[in-house]
Design a protein around this motif. Sequence first.
Motif, short mmCIF file in Angstrom:
data_model
loop_
_atom_site.label_atom_id
_atom_site.label_comp_id
_atom_site.label_asym_id
_atom_site.label_seq_id
_atom_site.Cartn_x
_atom_site.Cartn_y
_atom_site.Cartn_z
N SER A 1 0.87 -1.18 0.00
CA SER A 1 0.00 0.00 0.00
C SER A 1 0.90 1.21 0.00
CB SER A 1 -0.90 0.04 1.24
OG SER A 1 -0.20 0.52 2.36
N ILE B 1 -5.46 6.37 -5.11
CA ILE B 1 -4.99 6.89 -6.38
C ILE B 1 -3.67 6.27 -6.86
CG2 ILE B 1 -3.78 8.90 -5.43
CD1 ILE B 1 -5.95 9.00 -8.58
N CYS B 2 -2.85 5.72 -5.94
CA CYS B 2 -1.53 5.24 -6.38
C CYS B 2 -1.61 3.87 -7.02
CB CYS B 2 -0.53 5.27 -5.24
SG CYS B 2 -0.68 3.92 -4.06
N GLY B 3 -2.63 3.08 -6.65
CA GLY B 3 -2.78 1.75 -7.23
C GLY B 3 -1.91 0.68 -6.60
N ALA B 4 -1.21 1.00 -5.52
CA ALA B 4 -0.31 0.01 -4.91
C ALA B 4 -1.08 -1.09 -4.20
CB ALA B 4 0.63 0.70 -3.92
N ARG C 1 3.67 -6.91 -10.35
CA ARG C 1 2.87 -6.41 -11.47
C ARG C 1 3.73 -5.70 -12.52
NH1 ARG C 1 -1.22 -3.54 -7.32
NH2 ARG C 1 0.79 -3.39 -6.28
N PHE D 1 2.83 -5.01 -16.25
CA PHE D 1 2.11 -3.79 -16.69
C PHE D 1 3.09 -2.75 -17.23
CE2 PHE D 1 -2.26 -3.59 -14.30
CZ PHE D 1 -2.71 -4.67 -15.06
N CYS E 1 -7.23 5.26 -15.04
CA CYS E 1 -6.71 3.95 -14.58
C CYS E 1 -5.54 4.14 -13.64
CB CYS E 1 -6.27 3.12 -15.80
SG CYS E 1 -5.33 1.64 -15.37
N ILE E 2 -5.56 3.39 -12.51
CA ILE E 2 -4.48 3.51 -11.52
C ILE E 2 -3.50 2.33 -11.59
CG2 ILE E 2 -5.82 4.97 -9.94
CD1 ILE E 2 -6.38 2.46 -8.25
N GLY E 3 -3.71 1.42 -12.52
CA GLY E 3 -2.75 0.32 -12.70
C GLY E 3 -2.67 -0.63 -11.52
N CYS E 4 -3.79 -0.87 -10.84
CA CYS E 4 -3.76 -1.72 -9.65
C CYS E 4 -3.76 -3.20 -10.00
CB CYS E 4 -4.93 -1.39 -8.73
SG CYS E 4 -6.56 -1.77 -9.43
N PHE F 1 -6.89 -2.90 -18.80
CA PHE F 1 -5.73 -2.03 -18.53
C PHE F 1 -5.13 -1.51 -19.83
CE2 PHE F 1 -1.06 -1.77 -18.30
CZ PHE F 1 -0.91 -0.78 -17.36
#
Lengths: 254, 644
Positions: A63, A69-72, A124, A127, A166-169, A184
């Motif tokens: 996290s 918003i960070c997508g972690a 990830r 991505f 998109c936040i790339g989570c 994505f």
Amino acid sequence: MTDAKKTRSYKLRIWRQPDAASTGRLVDYEVADVDPDSSFLEMLDHLNETLVKKGEEPVAFESDCREGICGACGVCIDGRPHGPVTHLTTCGLRMREFGDGVTITVEPFRANAFPVVKDLIVDRSSFDRVIERGGYVSVNAGSAPDANALPISTDMAEDAMDSAACIGCGACVASCPNASASLFVGAKIRQMKILPQGDVERTRRALAMVEQMDAEGFGDCSNHGECEAACPKAISIENIATLRREYLRAAFRS
Amino acid sequence: MDVEIVDGSLSSGSPDGDIQTKWDRHRFEMKLVNPANKRKYTVIVVGTGLAGGAAAATLAELGYNVLNFCIQDTPRRAHSVAAQGGINAAKNYPNDGDSVWRLFYDTVKGGDFRAREDNVYRLAQCSVNIIDQCVAQGVPFAREYGGQLANRSFGGAQVSRTFYARGQTGQQLLLGAYGSLMRQVDAGRVKMFTRREMLDLVVVDGHAKGIICRNLATGKLERYAADAVCLATGGYSTAYFLSTNAVNSNATAAWRCHKRGAYFANPCFMQIHPTCIPLSGPSQSKLTLMSESLRNDGRIWVPKKQGDTRPPSQIPEDERDYFLERRYPSFGNLVPRDVASRAAKLACDEGYGVGATGLAVYLDFSEAIERLGRDNVKQKYGNLFDMYEEITAESPYETPMRIYPAPHYTMGGLWVDYNLQSTIPGLHVLGEANFSDHGANRLGASALMQGLADGYFVIPYTLGNYLADTKPGFDDTNDPAFDEAETNVRGTIDRLLAARGKKTPREFHWELGRLLWDQCGMSREQEGLRQTAEKIRELRDEFWQNVHVAGSGEELNQHLEYAGRVADYFELGELIAVDAYNRNESCGCHLRLDHQTEEGEAVRDDENYSHVAAWEYTGDLSKPRLHREKLEFNNVHLAVRNYK
């Protein structure tokens, strides 16, 4: 704020896996004195403090911004990426959504292209490698014309922004029965397709990003629509339709 | 707390003459690296936020080899991503009287005359190019119906110069920089190292030549060598435990550079943001900011009666105190952040606060909803209202928001000259990690501007000036300086793991945060600061005796990562208190109770404190040496800030 807050207790079943090479398993924990206004991740923080105090190893999870918003962050909660509330990241989920005493199962996002690093943390970086192949406009710093030289309608800007949100989570991948990354990739392709700045590289971008997506081991899309439901930013499945059209168009032109 | 003071040892190195042509002249006078030679140089960039990501991409575009590091799993998550409101630029598209000069003036004034004029002027100049660059990258900024870029006014500005992408401006700008960075990774000119935490700087013959990282996935220590190092690792608000920063944002890389010889400037300049969601309970891990753009339409008030527990809907209009509008009629709810935060604190301290804790004020949209209609308000602020409701389970459409100030941004940071070089040759510091542009208070929408200016438009020139005098190709990770630095890092890790005490790093961090918040927060007082420095020292000693860190060093161990960061907060925390103690004036965020007017406004002492306080590490944490860089104001008239 609720008056005279009553704390809650939960039974947790959490995926523990020391590293990528080891086999993992679900381990049972109990956590008490949870503030119902605390977030799901703060509940895990609280569990970890108690584990450390007992001399046990805390649960590893990812996290960072803790404001969606960070997508972690991102874990599967009772089988759903980011948990039971739609369009919300794990960090935004509050414990008041879970009744006192219930059992909650917590697992990492699962996909071949997202190998487990430890416990609830997955890799990830696939991505990033897809974006590397073309998820941008090739423009060097210093070479841009005046920003207002290229008028863009509000509709276009809003439409592009819907995709760019998109936040790339990776929840889309984790929710898909095929572990497809189409949502994505489609979101980035669509943002660049709508905006005139992306036009020059349109063909090359679609071919290269799709090729890399396949090489990373993501599955294909078969229109289940789970991704759209799991997406914390409500990215529309329409982006996948755009991806397909852009890929087809590019394939005929190349 | 008496410290050794050195004057005249620091110079910004900016050229003399007319401020408007200074940067142009400097760019001409700086040395260039021949295009064919650029590929012989390697540059380390630590951090992938707006400053680091932009710098890494741009340096690679110029032809340098770049090694880029971040603690996250991907460069796209750096905390710049969380900036909501917007980015300033002196484009004057709305034709409302803006100019480079006005942005420069507003920024120097907003910083309460504690920033360097030359740097700020350059920042205002670069702001114009940033917007062009970001639009070219495909950043979907908000547009007017004619297709032109939209602007809004933002905290403390009387012109509309803020560009925005919904409430996600930071995310979109970061993704623009990230795209450029990924393009260079694909081209092989940037090597990206994710999940790496920089734990020491390697200085060879007085020059920054490398870093020691811990690979966070494996626990292994790694050595990287280069011809120069750029540090863009953000600010240190997390020292206060509760802040709006990401939970992994930390001070460690900057602090370790400080201990290698980089001076730390104005550490006590810490911005407390007025519009955050108040603390709800002890398990809370961070505070959430609500964009300051809310103050454009929301009205801030408290009940006129102390301890009034009626729900806001039952408090009639004439029993409400719109204290910002009352105290500052010309700026009203749009006064700068430090002024707004302090006024809210004052209201709560005097017993007018609302909510269960009494530590909150109302931010009310009922008038805006009546004037603009619910749909318009929703269009402007919908995502922020949703976020507020997710957290508090209350709808701002129905009942006023409750807000309270929270640590947000650090104007202080490593000292840099006009070229962004620290006191260690070869170590350049960018973005929030440096101290240079915001003085004692940062204006809204200026952090994104500074990060990108440093990364896209300043460092690409100034680093060349340093490298032109440097022999290229340093790659000797067996140099004794690497051995020494790695041994140093390993020693700290072993010490943390060996303590096996009774308290967790989080418990220590919480205590430290309370000390800093109470005494080095929105108001400070000399004796309290002296005691706080003392208490921090004591708590730090206890930390090293009694901390308990789980697991081992040779694996992914988040608990160990966190413990190392807390250890550094303890050292930095003491310096924050010492700096605040030694600045015997009030300015911007730094309100000393012994230096204020009867109405509670800050009283500056320009004669004695118009300087940058840059602290040198002497080997003894409690005896830092103070270097004072005199600030010259040749273009902006020093005046009392007046927002009435």
